[in-house]
Motif scaffolding. Structure first.
Motif, PDB file in Angstrom:
ATOM      1  N   SER A 278       0.789  -1.226   0.000  1.00 40.52           N
ATOM      2  CA  SER A 278       0.000   0.000   0.000  1.00 40.52           C
ATOM      3  C   SER A 278       0.823   1.280   0.000  1.00 40.52           C
ATOM      4  O   SER A 278       0.254   2.353   0.085  1.00 40.52           O
ATOM      5  N   ALA A 279       2.130   1.226  -0.110  1.00 44.48           N
ATOM      6  CA  ALA A 279       2.938   2.441  -0.094  1.00 44.48           C
ATOM      7  C   ALA A 279       2.823   3.168  -1.432  1.00 44.48           C
ATOM      8  O   ALA A 279       2.954   2.577  -2.484  1.00 44.48           O
ATOM      9  N   GLY A 280       2.560   4.466  -1.374  1.00 44.21           N
ATOM     10  CA  GLY A 280       2.517   5.265  -2.590  1.00 44.21           C
ATOM     11  C   GLY A 280       1.235   5.112  -3.374  1.00 44.21           C
ATOM     12  O   GLY A 280       0.264   4.500  -2.938  1.00 44.21           O
ATOM     13  N   SER A 281       1.235   5.677  -4.587  1.00 46.86           N
ATOM     14  CA  SER A 281       0.032   5.683  -5.415  1.00 46.86           C
ATOM     15  C   SER A 281      -0.140   4.405  -6.224  1.00 46.86           C
ATOM     16  O   SER A 281      -1.191   4.195  -6.817  1.00 46.86           O
ATOM     17  N   VAL A 282       0.869   3.549  -6.270  1.00 49.95           N
ATOM     18  CA  VAL A 282       0.797   2.305  -7.023  1.00 49.95           C
ATOM     19  C   VAL A 282       0.721   1.138  -6.048  1.00 49.95           C
ATOM     20  O   VAL A 282       1.615   0.936  -5.233  1.00 49.95           O
ATOM     21  N   GLN A 283      -0.375   0.395  -6.145  1.00 43.81           N
ATOM     22  CA  GLN A 283      -0.551  -0.778  -5.290  1.00 43.81           C
ATOM     23  C   GLN A 283       0.196  -1.964  -5.887  1.00 43.81           C
ATOM     24  O   GLN A 283       0.260  -2.108  -7.111  1.00 43.81           O
ATOM     25  N   VAL A 284       0.742  -2.826  -5.017  1.00 38.76           N
ATOM     26  CA  VAL A 284       1.444  -4.028  -5.464  1.00 38.76           C
ATOM     27  C   VAL A 284       0.801  -5.219  -4.792  1.00 38.76           C
ATOM     28  O   VAL A 284       0.655  -5.245  -3.566  1.00 38.76           O
ATOM     29  N   TYR A 285       0.373  -6.187  -5.595  1.00 41.17           N
ATOM     30  CA  TYR A 285      -0.314  -7.374  -5.102  1.00 41.17           C
ATOM     31  C   TYR A 285       0.509  -8.616  -5.453  1.00 41.17           C
ATOM     32  O   TYR A 285       0.712  -8.907  -6.629  1.00 41.17           O
ATOM     33  N   PHE A 286       0.976  -9.303  -4.427  1.00 38.96           N
ATOM     34  CA  PHE A 286       1.786 -10.503  -4.610  1.00 38.96           C
ATOM     35  C   PHE A 286       0.908 -11.725  -4.825  1.00 38.96           C
ATOM     36  O   PHE A 286      -0.141 -11.866  -4.191  1.00 38.96           O
ATOM     37  N   GLY A 287       1.358 -12.618  -5.700  1.00 44.66           N
ATOM     38  CA  GLY A 287       0.653 -13.873  -5.910  1.00 44.66           C
ATOM     39  C   GLY A 287      -0.782 -13.634  -6.313  1.00 44.66           C
ATOM     40  O   GLY A 287      -1.079 -12.831  -7.189  1.00 44.66           O
ATOM     41  N   GLN A 288      -1.668 -14.337  -5.639  1.00 50.59           N
ATOM     42  CA  GLN A 288      -3.089 -14.255  -5.961  1.00 50.59           C
ATOM     43  C   GLN A 288      -3.863 -13.388  -4.962  1.00 50.59           C
ATOM     44  O   GLN A 288      -5.045 -13.633  -4.705  1.00 50.59           O
ATOM     45  N   GLN A 289      -3.216 -12.360  -4.405  1.00 47.71           N
ATOM     46  CA  GLN A 289      -3.909 -11.477  -3.472  1.00 47.71           C
ATOM     47  C   GLN A 289      -5.119 -10.840  -4.158  1.00 47.71           C
ATOM     48  O   GLN A 289      -5.075 -10.490  -5.340  1.00 47.71           O
ATOM     49  N   ASP A 290      -6.193 -10.708  -3.389  1.00 43.03           N
ATOM     50  CA  ASP A 290      -7.404 -10.064  -3.905  1.00 43.03           C
ATOM     51  C   ASP A 290      -7.117  -8.601  -4.227  1.00 43.03           C
ATOM     52  O   ASP A 290      -6.379  -7.925  -3.503  1.00 43.03           O
ATOM     53  N   HIS A 291      -7.709  -8.138  -5.304  1.00 44.16           N
ATOM     54  CA  HIS A 291      -7.581  -6.741  -5.718  1.00 44.16           C
ATOM     55  C   HIS A 291      -8.850  -6.342  -6.450  1.00 44.16           C
ATOM     56  O   HIS A 291      -9.621  -7.208  -6.896  1.00 44.16           O
ATOM     57  N   PRO A 292      -9.105  -5.034  -6.602  1.00 45.70           N
ATOM     58  CA  PRO A 292     -10.268  -4.597  -7.381  1.00 45.70           C
ATOM     59  C   PRO A 292     -10.184  -5.116  -8.825  1.00 45.70           C
ATOM     60  O   PRO A 292      -9.114  -5.524  -9.289  1.00 45.70           O
ATOM     61  N   ALA A 293     -11.295  -5.065  -9.509  1.00 47.54           N
ATOM     62  CA  ALA A 293     -11.355  -5.547 -10.892  1.00 47.54           C
ATOM     63  C   ALA A 293     -10.375  -4.795 -11.786  1.00 47.54           C
ATOM     64  O   ALA A 293     -10.151  -3.595 -11.612  1.00 47.54           O
ATOM     65  N   VAL A 294      -9.806  -5.513 -12.738  1.00 43.65           N
ATOM     66  CA  VAL A 294      -8.861  -4.919 -13.683  1.00 43.65           C
ATOM     67  C   VAL A 294      -9.650  -4.200 -14.770  1.00 43.65           C
ATOM     68  O   VAL A 294     -10.490  -4.790 -15.444  1.00 43.65           O
ATOM     69  N   LYS A 295      -9.368  -2.929 -14.930  1.00 41.36           N
ATOM     70  CA  LYS A 295     -10.012  -2.112 -15.952  1.00 41.36           C
ATOM     71  C   LYS A 295      -9.229  -2.192 -17.271  1.00 41.36           C
ATOM     72  O   LYS A 295      -9.800  -2.353 -18.336  1.00 41.36           O
ATOM     73  N   THR A 296      -7.881  -2.102 -17.174  1.00 46.44           N
ATOM     74  CA  THR A 296      -7.026  -2.130 -18.352  1.00 46.44           C
ATOM     75  C   THR A 296      -5.735  -2.872 -18.023  1.00 46.44           C
ATOM     76  O   THR A 296      -5.135  -2.614 -16.988  1.00 46.44           O
ATOM     77  N   GLN A 297      -5.306  -3.755 -18.920  1.00 46.45           N
ATOM     78  CA  GLN A 297      -4.013  -4.420 -18.775  1.00 46.45           C
ATOM     79  C   GLN A 297      -3.005  -3.699 -19.659  1.00 46.45           C
ATOM     80  O   GLN A 297      -3.269  -3.436 -20.829  1.00 46.45           O
ATOM     81  N   LEU A 298      -1.831  -3.390 -19.086  1.00 45.12           N
ATOM     82  CA  LEU A 298      -0.820  -2.622 -19.806  1.00 45.12           C
ATOM     83  C   LEU A 298       0.453  -3.414 -20.100  1.00 45.12           C
ATOM     84  O   LEU A 298       1.412  -2.853 -20.618  1.00 45.12           O
ATOM     85  N   GLY A 299       0.470  -4.687 -19.759  1.00 41.16           N
ATOM     86  CA  GLY A 299       1.634  -5.510 -20.074  1.00 41.16           C
ATOM     87  C   GLY A 299       2.386  -5.994 -18.855  1.00 41.16           C
ATOM     88  O   GLY A 299       2.094  -5.616 -17.727  1.00 41.16           O
TER      89      GLY A 299
ATOM     90  N   LEU B 127       1.306  -4.975 -15.165  1.00 42.71           N
ATOM     91  CA  LEU B 127       0.926  -3.577 -14.960  1.00 42.71           C
ATOM     92  C   LEU B 127      -0.535  -3.437 -15.372  1.00 42.71           C
ATOM     93  O   LEU B 127      -0.918  -3.843 -16.472  1.00 42.71           O
ATOM     94  N   VAL B 128      -1.344  -2.866 -14.485  1.00 44.89           N
ATOM     95  CA  VAL B 128      -2.775  -2.732 -14.754  1.00 44.89           C
ATOM     96  C   VAL B 128      -3.315  -1.424 -14.203  1.00 44.89           C
ATOM     97  O   VAL B 128      -2.715  -0.781 -13.345  1.00 44.89           O
ATOM     98  N   VAL B 129      -4.485  -1.064 -14.730  1.00 44.68           N
ATOM     99  CA  VAL B 129      -5.293  -0.005 -14.131  1.00 44.68           C
ATOM    100  C   VAL B 129      -6.472  -0.721 -13.489  1.00 44.68           C
ATOM    101  O   VAL B 129      -7.202  -1.464 -14.163  1.00 44.68           O
ATOM    102  N   LEU B 130      -6.602  -0.549 -12.180  1.00 44.86           N
ATOM    103  CA  LEU B 130      -7.692  -1.171 -11.441  1.00 44.86           C
ATOM    104  C   LEU B 130      -8.863  -0.213 -11.325  1.00 44.86           C
ATOM    105  O   LEU B 130      -8.677   1.011 -11.268  1.00 44.86           O
ATOM    106  N   ASP B 131     -10.075  -0.766 -11.268  1.00 41.83           N
ATOM    107  CA  ASP B 131     -11.264   0.047 -11.018  1.00 41.83           C
ATOM    108  C   ASP B 131     -11.120   0.696  -9.652  1.00 41.83           C
ATOM    109  O   ASP B 131     -10.705   0.052  -8.685  1.00 41.83           O
ATOM    110  N   ALA B 132     -11.485   1.958  -9.564  1.00 42.40           N
ATOM    111  CA  ALA B 132     -11.481   2.663  -8.275  1.00 42.40           C
ATOM    112  C   ALA B 132     -12.814   2.381  -7.597  1.00 42.40           C
ATOM    113  O   ALA B 132     -13.864   2.624  -8.171  1.00 42.40           O
ATOM    114  N   ASN B 133     -12.747   1.838  -6.382  1.00 41.39           N
ATOM    115  CA  ASN B 133     -14.000   1.550  -5.662  1.00 41.39           C
ATOM    116  C   ASN B 133     -14.227   2.560  -4.596  1.00 41.39           C
ATOM    117  O   ASN B 133     -13.510   3.004  -3.879  1.00 41.39           O
TER     118      ASN B 133
END
Length: 140
Positions: free
Chosen positions: A36-57, A134-140
């Motif tokens: 959770s540090a900074g504006s970019v979230q990092v999710y290891f392995g299969q950690q739950d995250h908001p829905a992916v809006k855009t995949q960037l590679g 690298l992705v853009v996640l939906d903002a909830n």
């Protein structure tokens, strides 16, 4: 006399190389990797995250740092922190707000875990390779 000299040289070489082995460790994740540090979230392995809006590679980095702390786990966490910093920088550059499915590796030992990571550590250095999406996640 030559035999004693040769044996002496071989003994010195063997003793100096004995402590150079690299250990492959599985180390628990903590705030050093931090999701959770900074504006970019990092999710290891299969950690739950908001829905992916855009995949960037995909992105991957290898980090090797000089070992400046006494414990192997501490050195591995320092290497992971630098690797995660590189992931975040790549995400900001490509306008992503998260890196998901982060995997860690040292040589052929890979980890796709949300609780620990793989690191190689010797008496002089620690190393870890990371890769993620690298992705853009939906903002909830």
């Amino acid at each position: 006399m030559k035999k004693i000299g040769v044996l002496g040289v071989l003994a010195v070489v063997a003793l100096t190389q004995a402590g150079c082995a690299t250990q492959v460790l599985s180390v628990p994740l903590n705030a050093a990797g931090g999701q959770s540090a900074g504006s970019v979230q990092v999710y290891f392995g299969q950690q739950d995250h908001p829905a992916v809006k855009t995949q960037l590679g995909d992105v991957s980095y290898s980090v090797r740092i000089a070992r400046q702390v006494n414990t192997p786990d501490g050195a591995c966490h320092a290497a992971l922190a630098e690797a995660v910093s590189k992931l975040r920088a790549a995400a900001r550059e490509r306008h992503a707000n998260a890196v998901i499915d982060v995997q860690t590796r040292f040589h052929s030992t890979e980890t796709n875990s949300s609780t620990d990571f793989t690191c190689g550590v010797s008496t002089s250095a620690a190393a870890v390779a990371v890769k993620g999406q690298l992705v853009v996640l939906d903002a909830n």
